[in-house]
Design a protein around this motif. Structure first.
Motif, PDB file in Angstrom:
ATOM      1  N   GLU A  55      83.730  -4.131 -25.986  1.00 57.02           N
ATOM      2  CA  GLU A  55      83.521  -5.573 -25.866  1.00 57.02           C
ATOM      3  C   GLU A  55      82.691  -5.901 -24.629  1.00 57.02           C
ATOM      4  OE1 GLU A  55      84.225  -8.088 -27.922  1.00 57.02           O
ATOM      5  OE2 GLU A  55      85.054  -6.693 -29.377  1.00 57.02           O
ATOM      6  N   ILE A  56      83.030  -5.269 -23.507  1.00 59.56           N
ATOM      7  CA  ILE A  56      82.308  -5.520 -22.254  1.00 59.56           C
ATOM      8  C   ILE A  56      80.869  -5.015 -22.367  1.00 59.56           C
ATOM      9  CG2 ILE A  56      82.190  -4.907 -19.797  1.00 59.56           C
ATOM     10  CD1 ILE A  56      85.332  -4.794 -19.938  1.00 59.56           C
ATOM     11  N   LEU A  57      80.707  -3.788 -22.861  1.00 62.74           N
ATOM     12  CA  LEU A  57      79.371  -3.219 -23.012  1.00 62.74           C
ATOM     13  C   LEU A  57      78.515  -4.067 -23.945  1.00 62.74           C
ATOM     14  CD1 LEU A  57      79.812   0.530 -22.813  1.00 62.74           C
ATOM     15  CD2 LEU A  57      77.545  -0.432 -22.947  1.00 62.74           C
ATOM     16  N   ASN A  58      79.087  -4.485 -25.064  1.00 59.99           N
ATOM     17  CA  ASN A  58      78.357  -5.300 -26.029  1.00 59.99           C
ATOM     18  C   ASN A  58      77.889  -6.598 -25.381  1.00 59.99           C
ATOM     19  OD1 ASN A  58      77.337  -6.105 -28.620  1.00 59.99           O
ATOM     20  ND2 ASN A  58      79.152  -7.370 -28.839  1.00 59.99           N
ATOM     21  N   LEU A  59      78.762  -7.257 -24.676  1.00 65.35           N
ATOM     22  CA  LEU A  59      78.409  -8.528 -24.036  1.00 65.35           C
ATOM     23  C   LEU A  59      77.288  -8.338 -23.014  1.00 65.35           C
ATOM     24  CD1 LEU A  59      79.055 -11.565 -23.577  1.00 65.35           C
ATOM     25  CD2 LEU A  59      80.608 -10.803 -21.778  1.00 65.35           C
ATOM     26  N   ILE A  60      77.472  -7.400 -22.125  1.00 63.43           N
ATOM     27  CA  ILE A  60      76.509  -7.209 -21.033  1.00 63.43           C
ATOM     28  C   ILE A  60      75.166  -6.688 -21.545  1.00 63.43           C
ATOM     29  CG2 ILE A  60      76.018  -5.864 -18.942  1.00 63.43           C
ATOM     30  CD1 ILE A  60      79.054  -6.039 -18.359  1.00 63.43           C
ATOM     31  N   LEU A  61      75.191  -5.617 -22.342  1.00 72.64           N
ATOM     32  CA  LEU A  61      73.932  -5.020 -22.790  1.00 72.64           C
ATOM     33  C   LEU A  61      73.200  -5.887 -23.801  1.00 72.64           C
ATOM     34  CD1 LEU A  61      74.824  -1.227 -23.017  1.00 72.64           C
ATOM     35  CD2 LEU A  61      73.643  -2.458 -21.188  1.00 72.64           C
ATOM     36  N   ARG A  62      73.944  -6.606 -24.662  1.00 75.30           N
ATOM     37  CA  ARG A  62      73.290  -7.503 -25.611  1.00 75.30           C
ATOM     38  C   ARG A  62      72.588  -8.633 -24.864  1.00 75.30           C
ATOM     39  NH1 ARG A  62      73.609  -8.191 -30.888  1.00 75.30           N
ATOM     40  NH2 ARG A  62      75.381  -6.777 -31.007  1.00 75.30           N
TER      41      ARG A  62
END
Length: 79
Positions: A55-62
């Motif tokens: 969830e964190i990776l998706n939010l930040i990298l997206r």
């Protein structure tokens, strides 16, 4: 007769289907080393921690990727 049949929940894959997907990604020459490493590492971690990290990776990298793409294409005036 066993009446303990429980229907599959929507979106939940069987273990064999997931194993085939994992094997496909890890063996595919077109998949990035970064993805293969992340997938391999995630297999040995607590699944709740993996979902939280996703969830964190998706939010930040997206958000970062969308910003960089917008900057790249907004700086090119098509006129």
């Amino acid at each position: 007769m066993n009446n303990s049949f429980e229907p599959k929940k929507p979106g939940i894959k069987t273990e064999s289907a997931m194993e085939r997907q994992i094997s496909f990604v890890l063996a595919h020459p077109g998949m990035s080393a970064w993805l293969k490493t992340a997938l391999s590492d995630a297999l040995h971690r607590d699944p709740i921690s993996v979902l939280n990290d996703l969830e964190i990776l998706n939010l930040i990298l997206r958000n970062r990727s969308e910003m960089l793409i917008a900057e790249k294409y907004s700086s090119h005036d098509p006129r």
